[in-house]
Design an enzyme around this catalytic site. Structure first.
Site, short mmCIF file in Angstrom:
data_model
loop_
_atom_site.label_atom_id
_atom_site.label_comp_id
_atom_site.label_asym_id
_atom_site.label_seq_id
_atom_site.Cartn_x
_atom_site.Cartn_y
_atom_site.Cartn_z
N LYS A 1 -2.02 3.23 0.52
CA LYS A 1 -1.46 1.92 0.83
C LYS A 1 -0.95 1.93 2.27
CE LYS A 1 2.08 -1.33 -0.86
NZ LYS A 1 3.10 -1.59 -1.91
N SER B 1 2.65 -5.73 -4.49
CA SER B 1 2.09 -5.74 -3.16
C SER B 1 0.97 -4.70 -2.98
CB SER B 1 3.21 -5.42 -2.15
OG SER B 1 3.77 -4.12 -2.40
N SER C 1 5.44 -3.43 -7.95
CA SER C 1 4.25 -3.51 -7.11
C SER C 1 3.20 -2.44 -7.33
CB SER C 1 4.66 -3.53 -5.63
OG SER C 1 5.30 -4.74 -5.31
#
EC number: 6.3.5.7
Length: 512
Positions: A84, A167, A191
């Site tokens: 990420k 996210s 998330s």
């Protein structure tokens, strides 16, 4: 010389299977890396990758092959993995999905990245995410994905007109689409769990402090936690074992808990396991499809020998207002460092001689106005407000008191159960743009994940079915498992035994 794999495509192998194939030289690390890099390019339209570096990836793969040949291979030697874009990396740009950090290259790797590299993982690239991890849909990124000249959201592989969740939407999307065997994510209020549910993969957030936050671009420091996303609980156990461990010299919130092999007890019996079912997770607003799939999963657990125990978490509804006071307050403080002075974006034309503000203030104001997106600005403003004189006691302090009560609710519940189960989100993934004009509707999607984050508990999402209603037909549904502090092994054991009896985690979207 390697013996080529037959029958099964590399991208259809699990982490455990691919690691075994690499160790036994059925495939080389370079071949595996090239295969997944090519898949990432072929499916660039998903918008998942925001940066790749083929030379760096292949150099890591060649080094992995050399260690395998020398007999010094690590536990995940040669395994391709994507990170990420909230974890800083030396060989890849780190933007946190924000214009404020566009093109930024860190001089060091985040601890999580470093730990995975030390056991042999090969980095494929960086994955799109909501700006500074603020969002539930992955529609808040300000960075154009690889292969595109314009900013666009990550698309859900099961239906490219829908969001992947946020996210960590890029992480969930690449795992679901088989563009990477696994990916790292971060979970502040859900998330990891929510995008895992929306994309039909498995994801786990460990206990707060189990994985070091060093090198994670901070959103809310008392909530942020790193975790893996992969196809199965077994894969997540292998990854989490490498990611976790004390980091006292670089992360003051790191727990002094020894590194643990989370795969050791995966196959233990769950006979007699007490699964708490909170009534607050099954009330108004829960879609019929989600409820039906979670109910069916709970029945499956009963068939495996577990016992369902009704419990109550009375302050579940308060988790939303509490979270959206505490998290923005911490974000307001953390993001104050992005001022255009030391690194990141700096406004060029900021001087206004007619302005009442000094030149330095003008630079700050213009830089932050240009660098931050709407959602980040919204949370900074909320956070600054609740921390301001006259409102700190009325809002922030009260929110912290209720946070303690929410944590106490969980401890009372764990007197009667071993794990807690329920839906991850009230609905399946919605269409891109459907809730863009209504921030509160996005916030409400986290109603079932926020309380566990506020309490700092470990939690995970596992695939348990697909929507049947015409409007959402075929979209994945996830179930959440929550455990007590440092009980990740128990959660993974419960998830693994369920996945041995079902095949939802093996399904993949058409075209991938």
């Amino acid at each position: 010389m390697t013996t080529p794999l037959s029958h099964t495509a590399l991208h259809d192998l699990s982490v455990q299977e691919l690691t075994q194939a690499l160790q036994t030289k059925q495939v080389s690390a370079v071949e595996a890396a090239q295969h997944f890099l090519q898949r990432g390019q072929a499916h660039a339209a998903l918008g998942a990758y925001v940066d790749t570096n083929t030379d760096a990836t292949l150099a890591q793969a060649r080094a992995a092959d050399a260690r395998i040949a020398a007999g010094t291979a690590g536990a995940l030697e040669g395994l391709p993995i994507a990170h990420k874009d909230i974890f800083v990396t030396r060989d890849f740009a780190t933007t946190a999905g924000s214009r404020m950090l566009k093109g930024y290259r860190s001089p060091f790797d985040a601890t999580v990245v470093d730990k995975l590299a030390k056991v042999g993982a090969v980095t494929l690239g960086k994955l799109n995410c909501d700006e500074f991890a603020m969002g539930s849909s992955n529609e808040n990124s300000a960075i154009a994905p690889m292969g595109s000249d314009s900013v666009q959201p990550v698309r859900n592989p099961w239906n490219t007109e829908r969001i992947p969740g946020g996210s960590s939407g890029g992480s969930a999307a690449v795992v679901a689409a088989r563009l990477a065997p696994a990916a790292t994510g971060t979970d502040t209020g859900g998330s990891i769990r929510q995008p895992a549910a929306f994309c039909g993969v498995t994801g786990i957030k460990p206990t707060y402090g189990r994985a070091s936050r060093y090198g994670m671009v901070a959103f809310a420091s008392s909530l942020d936690q790193a975790g893996p996303m992969a196809r199965s609980a077994e894969d997540c156990a292998l990854l989490l074992s490498a990611m976790c461990g004390p980091d006292p010299d670089r992360d003051s919130t790191s727990l002094d808990v020894p590194t643990e092999n989370f795969a050791l007890k995966l196959n233990d019996s769950i006979e007699g396991l007490r699964i708490g079912v909170p009534k607050e997770f099954f009330g108004e607003g829960l879609s019929a499809d989600v409820r039906a799939s979670v109910d069916a999963a709970l029945k499956q657990y009963e068939q495996l020998g577990a016992k369902l125990v009704p419990i109550t978490l009375p302050r579940t509804e308060l988790s939303i207002p509490v979270y959206y006071i505490i998290a923005p307050a911490e974000a307001s403080s953390n993001l104050s460092r992005f001022d255009g002075v030391k690194f990141g974006h700096r406004a060029k034309d900021f001087a206004d001689h007619d302005s009442k503000f000094p030149l330095l203030d003008q630079m700050y104001r213009r830089t932050r106005a240009e660098g931050f997106g709407d959602e980040v600005k919204r949370r900074i403003m909320i956070g600054t407000y609740v921390l301001s004189h006259g409102y700190y006691d009325a809002y922030y302090l009260q929110a912290q008191k209720i946070r303690r009560m929410i944590a106490d609710d969980f401890q009372n519940a764990f007197k009667d159960c071993d794990v807690i189960a329920g839906p991850v989100a009230p609905t399946v993934a919605w269409k891109i743009g459907e809730k863009s004009d209504d921030p509160v509707a996005n916030y409400l999607a986290d109603i079932f994940t926020l309380s566990g984050s506020l309490a700092g508990l470990p939690g995970m999402s596992i695939p348990v079915g697909f929507a049947k209603a015409d409007a959402d037909k075929g979209m994945p549904i996830g179930m959440q498992l929550l455990g007590n502090y440092c009980q990740e092994a128990r959660l993974l054991n419960a998830a693994h035994r369920f996945q041995q009896a079902t095949d939802y985690h093996l399904a993949k979207p058409a075209g991938f």
